[in-house]
Design a protein around this motif. Structure first.
Motif, short mmCIF file in Angstrom:
data_model
loop_
_atom_site.label_atom_id
_atom_site.label_comp_id
_atom_site.label_asym_id
_atom_site.label_seq_id
_atom_site.Cartn_x
_atom_site.Cartn_y
_atom_site.Cartn_z
N ALA A 143 0.76 -1.38 0.01
CA ALA A 143 0.20 0.04 -0.11
C ALA A 143 0.75 1.03 -0.02
O ALA A 143 0.32 2.39 -0.75
N LEU A 144 2.00 1.19 0.78
CA LEU A 144 2.94 2.41 0.68
C LEU A 144 3.45 2.68 -0.57
O LEU A 144 3.65 3.74 -1.19
N ARG A 145 3.63 1.56 -1.41
CA ARG A 145 4.31 1.59 -2.68
C ARG A 145 3.11 2.43 -3.52
O ARG A 145 3.67 3.08 -4.37
N ARG A 146 2.12 1.99 -3.50
CA ARG A 146 0.98 2.77 -4.18
C ARG A 146 0.75 4.16 -3.98
O ARG A 146 0.48 5.05 -4.69
N LEU A 147 0.85 4.36 -2.83
CA LEU A 147 0.72 5.64 -2.05
C LEU A 147 1.83 6.78 -2.42
O LEU A 147 1.73 7.90 -3.25
N THR A 148 3.03 6.43 -2.44
CA THR A 148 4.16 7.06 -2.61
C THR A 148 4.52 7.13 -4.14
O THR A 148 4.91 8.20 -4.35
N ASN A 149 3.89 6.38 -5.07
CA ASN A 149 4.01 6.55 -6.43
C ASN A 149 2.92 7.33 -7.01
O ASN A 149 2.99 7.80 -7.95
N ALA A 150 2.13 7.78 -6.10
CA ALA A 150 0.85 8.63 -6.76
C ALA A 150 1.06 10.11 -6.56
O ALA A 150 1.76 10.53 -5.58
N SER A 151 1.05 10.72 -7.70
CA SER A 151 1.64 11.96 -8.11
C SER A 151 0.67 12.97 -6.92
O SER A 151 -0.75 12.88 -6.96
N GLY A 152 1.18 13.68 -6.18
CA GLY A 152 0.28 14.72 -5.16
C GLY A 152 0.15 14.15 -3.90
O GLY A 152 -0.31 15.01 -3.09
N PHE A 153 0.56 13.10 -3.59
CA PHE A 153 0.37 12.67 -2.02
C PHE A 153 1.20 13.28 -0.93
O PHE A 153 0.69 13.76 -0.04
N ALA A 154 2.48 13.84 -1.42
CA ALA A 154 3.06 14.68 -0.73
C ALA A 154 2.43 15.99 0.01
O ALA A 154 2.47 16.31 1.05
N GLY A 155 1.57 16.46 -1.01
CA GLY A 155 0.63 17.47 -0.57
C GLY A 155 -0.35 17.36 0.46
O GLY A 155 -0.97 18.36 0.94
N LEU A 156 -0.58 16.14 0.70
CA LEU A 156 -1.69 15.86 1.72
C LEU A 156 -1.02 15.46 3.02
O LEU A 156 -1.81 15.17 4.22
N ILE A 157 0.33 15.36 3.16
CA ILE A 157 1.06 15.07 4.55
C ILE A 157 1.17 16.43 5.42
O ILE A 157 1.37 17.34 4.99
N PRO A 158 0.68 15.96 6.67
CA PRO A 158 0.49 16.99 7.55
C PRO A 158 1.67 17.55 8.14
O PRO A 158 2.67 16.70 7.89
N ASN A 159 2.01 18.60 8.77
CA ASN A 159 3.16 19.00 9.40
C ASN A 159 3.89 17.95 10.26
O ASN A 159 5.01 17.69 10.36
#
Length: 306
Positions: A143-159
């Motif tokens: 699941a992490l691989r799917r998530l980190t390969n998805a464009s734009g996920f970094a923008g959803l990470i909180p502080n």
């Protein structure tokens, strides 16, 4: 990767057979008769006799092995024991030595990684705890691989960082929950996972998951992302029920909010969120039956879907 069966074949059997060949020769059997009794070639018997086969001291010095070798040698030499019975006796001892015993220790020596699991040795058992825990870690990994390969996920990470967790079927503490050590962070616009999933490393997201389970929800995974009213609205529009909770509540705010809403009314994958408090960053949590389901929900927030 080395199987315990390989340890039996490569570490135990040569020593066991050489001991047995030696005992049979001491009882007057010819090299040919020894070969027939053991089902091996005469050249192999010759190598045993001349010490050309390396032997494990641990096997040579084990009293149970010594005792069995003497009993089998007596039985085969006198004809009181058939080759089938000799095989069965040896198989019984091998199974015994595999379960937390001599062969288990030799297996850990060949695969030091097994020591991380407090000496799990019944890895061939489909019901073993090791198999289940590794399946959970594999689920988080994929699941992490799917998530980190998805464009734009970094923008959803909180502080405070994100984490993706999944628990064992009967989880009761954070030690039963696998997650990312150190959390997932946005490093220059890229979601960065610092290391492989482990159990007991996520105090925060794991606690949220356990609270939802304590409230009666049949969920085994959770992920946290930043809070935004539009994000929550988008998840709701995608069919995921949403539950707001108060992070300043004195007891267990998630459990209380879910119980008040009614866990049986919630979708299989649902959302819990809080809008912040004094010194508390607002956060959104997506909970689901497994890590893949939680990631699937988060990916509905990404445009376009990857």
């Amino acid at each position: 990767m080395r199987f315990i069966e390989e340890v039996v074949v490569e570490e135990f059997l040569p020593t066991f057979r050489s001991m047995l060949a030696e005992e049979l020769r001491d009882r007057g059997l010819t090299q040919h008769e020894v070969a027939e009794a053991l089902g091996i070639s005469q050249s192999a018997v010759s190598k045993y006799a001349h010490g050309e086969i390396s032997r494990r001291e641990e096997v040579l010095e084990d009293d149970r092995v010594v005792d069995l070798v003497e009993r089998v040698a007596d039985g085969l030499a006198t004809g009181d024991m058939s080759r089938v019975q000799a095989l069965v006796e040896a198989e019984v001892l091998v199974r015994q030595l595999e379960e937390g015993d001599l062969l288990a220790r030799l297996h850990e020596e060949a695969m030091p990684e097994l020591a991380d699991y407090d000496g799990y040795v019944r890895i061939h058992d489909p019901e073993s705890g090791l198999r289940t825990s590794e399946q959970v870690r594999s689920s988080v990994r994929q699941a992490l691989r799917r998530l980190t390969n998805a464009s734009g996920f970094a923008g959803l990470i909180p502080n405070v960082g994100s984490n993706l967790v999944e628990c064992l079927p009967d989880a009761s503490t954070v030690d039963d929950v696998a997650g990312v050590p150190g959390r997932i962070f946005d490093v220059k616009g890229r979601a960065t996972v610092p290391s492989d999933p482990e159990f007991g490393v996520s105090e925060h997201v794991a606690s949220v998951l356990l609270s939802a389970r304590a409230a009666g929800c049949d969920v085994r995974a959770a992920i946290n992302v930043r809070y935004d009213s539009q994000l929550v609205a988008d998840l709701d529009a995608a069919g995921y029920d949403t539950v707001e909770f108060d992070p300043d509540a004195p007891t267990d705010p998630i459990r209380e909010s879910v119980e008040e809403r009614g866990p049986e009314t919630l979708s299989e994958t649902f959302v819990c969120y809080q809008t912040g408090g004094y010194g508390i960053e607002p956060i959104t949590y997506v909970l689901g039956p497994d890590a893949d389901a939680a990631v699937t929900a988060v990916k509905t927030l990404l445009r376009p879907e990857q």
